[in-house]
Design an enzyme around this catalytic site. Structure first.
Site, mmCIF file in Angstrom:
data_model
loop_
_atom_site.group_PDB
_atom_site.id
_atom_site.type_symbol
_atom_site.label_atom_id
_atom_site.label_comp_id
_atom_site.label_asym_id
_atom_site.label_seq_id
_atom_site.Cartn_x
_atom_site.Cartn_y
_atom_site.Cartn_z
ATOM 1 N N ALA A 227 34.354 85.684 54.637
ATOM 2 C CA ALA A 227 34.874 85.015 53.446
ATOM 3 C C ALA A 227 35.485 83.659 53.789
ATOM 4 O O ALA A 227 35.370 82.708 53.018
ATOM 5 C CB ALA A 227 35.895 85.902 52.738
ATOM 6 N N THR A 228 36.115 83.550 54.955
ATOM 7 C CA THR A 228 36.733 82.275 55.342
ATOM 8 C C THR A 228 35.678 81.167 55.366
ATOM 9 O O THR A 228 35.881 80.084 54.797
ATOM 10 C CB THR A 228 37.401 82.388 56.733
ATOM 11 O OG1 THR A 228 38.410 83.398 56.661
ATOM 12 C CG2 THR A 228 38.021 81.068 57.169
ATOM 13 N N ASN B 275 45.428 89.749 48.541
ATOM 14 C CA ASN B 275 45.385 90.580 49.742
ATOM 15 C C ASN B 275 46.740 91.166 50.127
ATOM 16 O O ASN B 275 46.804 92.166 50.821
ATOM 17 C CB ASN B 275 44.814 89.778 50.918
ATOM 18 C CG ASN B 275 45.451 88.422 51.060
ATOM 19 O OD1 ASN B 275 45.449 87.616 50.146
ATOM 20 N ND2 ASN B 275 46.027 88.165 52.213
ATOM 21 N N GLN C 289 38.944 90.785 48.478
ATOM 22 C CA GLN C 289 39.611 92.085 48.300
ATOM 23 C C GLN C 289 39.036 92.908 47.149
ATOM 24 O O GLN C 289 39.404 94.076 46.996
ATOM 25 C CB GLN C 289 41.112 91.883 48.060
ATOM 26 C CG GLN C 289 41.883 91.391 49.279
ATOM 27 C CD GLN C 289 41.977 92.421 50.397
ATOM 28 O OE1 GLN C 289 41.769 93.617 50.203
ATOM 29 N NE2 GLN C 289 42.299 91.943 51.590
ATOM 30 N N SER D 253 33.336 89.449 51.712
ATOM 31 C CA SER D 253 33.363 89.779 53.132
ATOM 32 C C SER D 253 32.988 91.245 53.331
ATOM 33 O O SER D 253 33.368 92.094 52.522
ATOM 34 C CB SER D 253 34.774 89.519 53.661
ATOM 35 O OG SER D 253 34.814 89.745 55.045
ATOM 36 N N ALA D 254 32.258 91.542 54.415
ATOM 37 C CA ALA D 254 31.822 92.933 54.655
ATOM 38 C C ALA D 254 32.940 93.810 55.206
ATOM 39 O O ALA D 254 33.025 94.998 54.883
ATOM 40 C CB ALA D 254 30.629 92.943 55.611
ATOM 41 N N THR E 133 20.737 81.156 63.057
ATOM 42 C CA THR E 133 19.973 82.403 63.060
ATOM 43 C C THR E 133 20.771 83.520 62.407
ATOM 44 O O THR E 133 21.955 83.701 62.718
ATOM 45 C CB THR E 133 19.607 82.780 64.507
ATOM 46 O OG1 THR E 133 18.850 81.699 65.057
ATOM 47 C CG2 THR E 133 18.805 84.066 64.561
ATOM 48 N N CYS F 28 47.063 87.524 58.716
ATOM 49 C CA CYS F 28 46.985 86.136 59.177
ATOM 50 C C CYS F 28 48.345 85.507 59.382
ATOM 51 O O CYS F 28 48.515 84.657 60.227
ATOM 52 C CB CYS F 28 46.209 85.295 58.164
ATOM 53 S SG CYS F 28 44.686 86.076 57.675
HETATM 54 C C1 PLP Z 1 40.246 88.935 54.413
HETATM 55 C C2 PLP Z 1 40.361 87.869 53.389
HETATM 56 C C3 PLP Z 1 39.787 86.612 53.582
HETATM 57 C C4 PLP Z 1 39.095 86.221 54.871
HETATM 58 O O1 PLP Z 1 37.914 86.930 55.035
HETATM 59 P P1 PLP Z 1 37.153 86.957 56.447
HETATM 60 O O2 PLP Z 1 35.838 87.578 56.125
HETATM 61 O O3 PLP Z 1 37.995 87.790 57.352
HETATM 62 O O4 PLP Z 1 37.014 85.549 56.912
HETATM 63 C C5 PLP Z 1 39.912 85.683 52.576
HETATM 64 N N1 PLP Z 1 40.547 85.979 51.429
HETATM 65 C C6 PLP Z 1 41.102 87.181 51.195
HETATM 66 C C7 PLP Z 1 41.756 87.464 49.901
HETATM 67 C C8 PLP Z 1 41.034 88.165 52.181
HETATM 68 O O5 PLP Z 1 41.598 89.345 51.951
#
Ligand code: PLP
Length: 394
Positions: A75-76, A155, A183, A203-204, A244, A330
């Site tokens: 997600a980042t 989060n 989330q 994000s997975a 890739t 974080c």
């Molecule tokens: C975990 C999270 C992210 C970051 O996701 P990653 O896949 O770990 O880079 C961003 N936003 C929220 C709200 C999250 O909970």
């Protein structure tokens, strides 16, 4: 983890891999090792097909088109691509972003980086329940606004923003709308068309999939989002993100979404019950304890409590049988109190007493009962200790 490992209540930081997800991934680490971009032979073809299956599952989950899904490392990266990519392509005169104070650092820090380059960034406040005010968004909109970024579920406190209403406002103002759904994706139903979302990050590893993969949904229906690639190379992902593809991770991501969409309703019901059990059984014993963020519009797996007079770090260290955290993974590396808890209007001391317990698919009711016992007894012990200190000072 072994049977006497601490009870895992940090599912907002990351979730364990679902064994079914791992099983789906393994062949792609072994015999199905092909490069999804090598289409001249069976190895590549097999990999490509697996990637496209995952893409279809993810697109369907969002009511998006297959070509609107761009795989990223998480997600980042998806958020960075969205914000920097939209800003780089913004027409002359558009130089304003609207976001809000409880966003993840992936959004706030990316906006801060753009601010350094001359962008105008409005960071809206939230109310004491954690909600951004829709009127504030309307008031902040101007000719120059290029992007609005508001997260779906928070989060740290699990508060769910009114994404559909914010989407309407953005559409009326012809401004792109980015939603950080790390989330909520897979856990709540999301329809990008109905909710007027132009960009969405997922994000997975927050939904029992592998770490290192996520995606960005990019609206390619009229009006298309113009996005500048941030990684250049072989032109993968329709030019939006070269590199890739990590086929096993993408297969795992797809499988995780497939499972989540099937079990979601039942799972959320179970999590709601466990969540409310924790809240009720702690606040009824320790009446000073405060639930942070709205109780009504809240993720079923999130509990975030302030224990007035107790230092959260001390409490967490004393609870040897529970793995939980203060706020986000974080920001827990430093001792600055959470920006999310502070945004609810609390002072530093109260903010330093906030602990997050986040539940997941693999928590049992027996674990929740054991956790409540340990939380309550540890809090009792710490309050006794602090009141005896007070007596000494008197
Ligand atoms: C975990 C999270 C992210 C970051 O996701 P990653 O896949 O770990 O880079 C961003 N936003 C929220 C709200 C999250 O909970």
């Amino acid at each position: 983890m072994t049977s006497n490992s601490p009870i895992y209540l940090d599912n907002n930081a990351t979730t364990p891999l679902d064994p079914k997800v791992l099983e789906a991934m393994l062949p792609f680490y072994k015999e199905k090792f092909g490069n999804a971009a090598s289409f001249h032979h069976g190895y590549g073809h097999e990999a490509k097909q697996a990637v496209e299956h995952a893409r279809k599952v993810i697109a369907q989950e969002l009511n998006a088109k297959i070509r609107e899904i761009v795989f990223t490392s998480g997600a980042t990266e998806a958020i960075n691509l969205a914000i920097k990519g939209v800003c780089a392509k913004a027409p002359p005169g558009k130089n304003h972003i609207i976001t809000q104070v409880t966003e993840h650092p992936a959004v706030l820090d990316t906006c801060a980086a753009l601010k350094k380059k001359g962008w105008d960034v409005s960071i809206l406040q939230v109310d004491s329940s954690g909600f951004v005010d829709l009127n504030d968004i309307k008031k902040e909109m101007k000719e120059e606004t290029a992007l609005v970024a508001v997260m779906h579920a928070n989060n740290e406190i699990g508060v769910i923003q009114d994404i559909a209403e914010i989407g309407k406002i953005c559409k009326e103002n012809k401004v792109h709308f980015l939603v950080d759904a790390a989330q909520s994706f897979g856990k709540l139903s999301i329809d990008v068309v109905e909710m007027n979302i132009d960009l969405l990050a997922a994000s997975a590893h927050k939904i029992y999939g592998p770490k290192g993969v996520g995606c960005l949904y990019v609206n390619q229906k009229m009006p298309k989002v113009q996005l500048e690639a941030q990684l250049h190379g072989g032109g993968h992902e329709r030019g939006f993100r070269s590199g890739t593809l990590p086929v096993p991770l993408i297969v795992g991501f797809g499988k995780a979404v497939e499972i989540s969409s099937i079990v979601r309703n039942e799972e959320n019901e179970r999590l709601y019950q466990m969540r409310d059990k924790i809240i009720n059984e702690i606040t009824s014993v320790h009446t000073k304890v405060i639930l942070n963020g709205s109780k009504e519009n809240r993720m079923p797996n999130n509990v975030n409590l302030c224990f007035p007079g107790i230092d959260a770090e001390t409490l967490i260290m004393k609870m040897k049988g529970i793995a939980c955290s203060t706020g986000s993974a974080c920001s827990s590396a430093n001792l600055v109190p959470s920006h999310v808890i502070k945004a609810l209007g609390y002072g530093n001391e109260l903010a330093h007493s906030a602990v997050r317990f986040s539940l997941g698919r693999f928590n049992s009711i027996a674990e929740i009962e054991a956790a409540i016992k340990e939380i309550n007894s540890t809090v009792t012990m710490l309050y006794k200790r602090s009141s005896s200190h007070l007596l000494v000072h008197l």
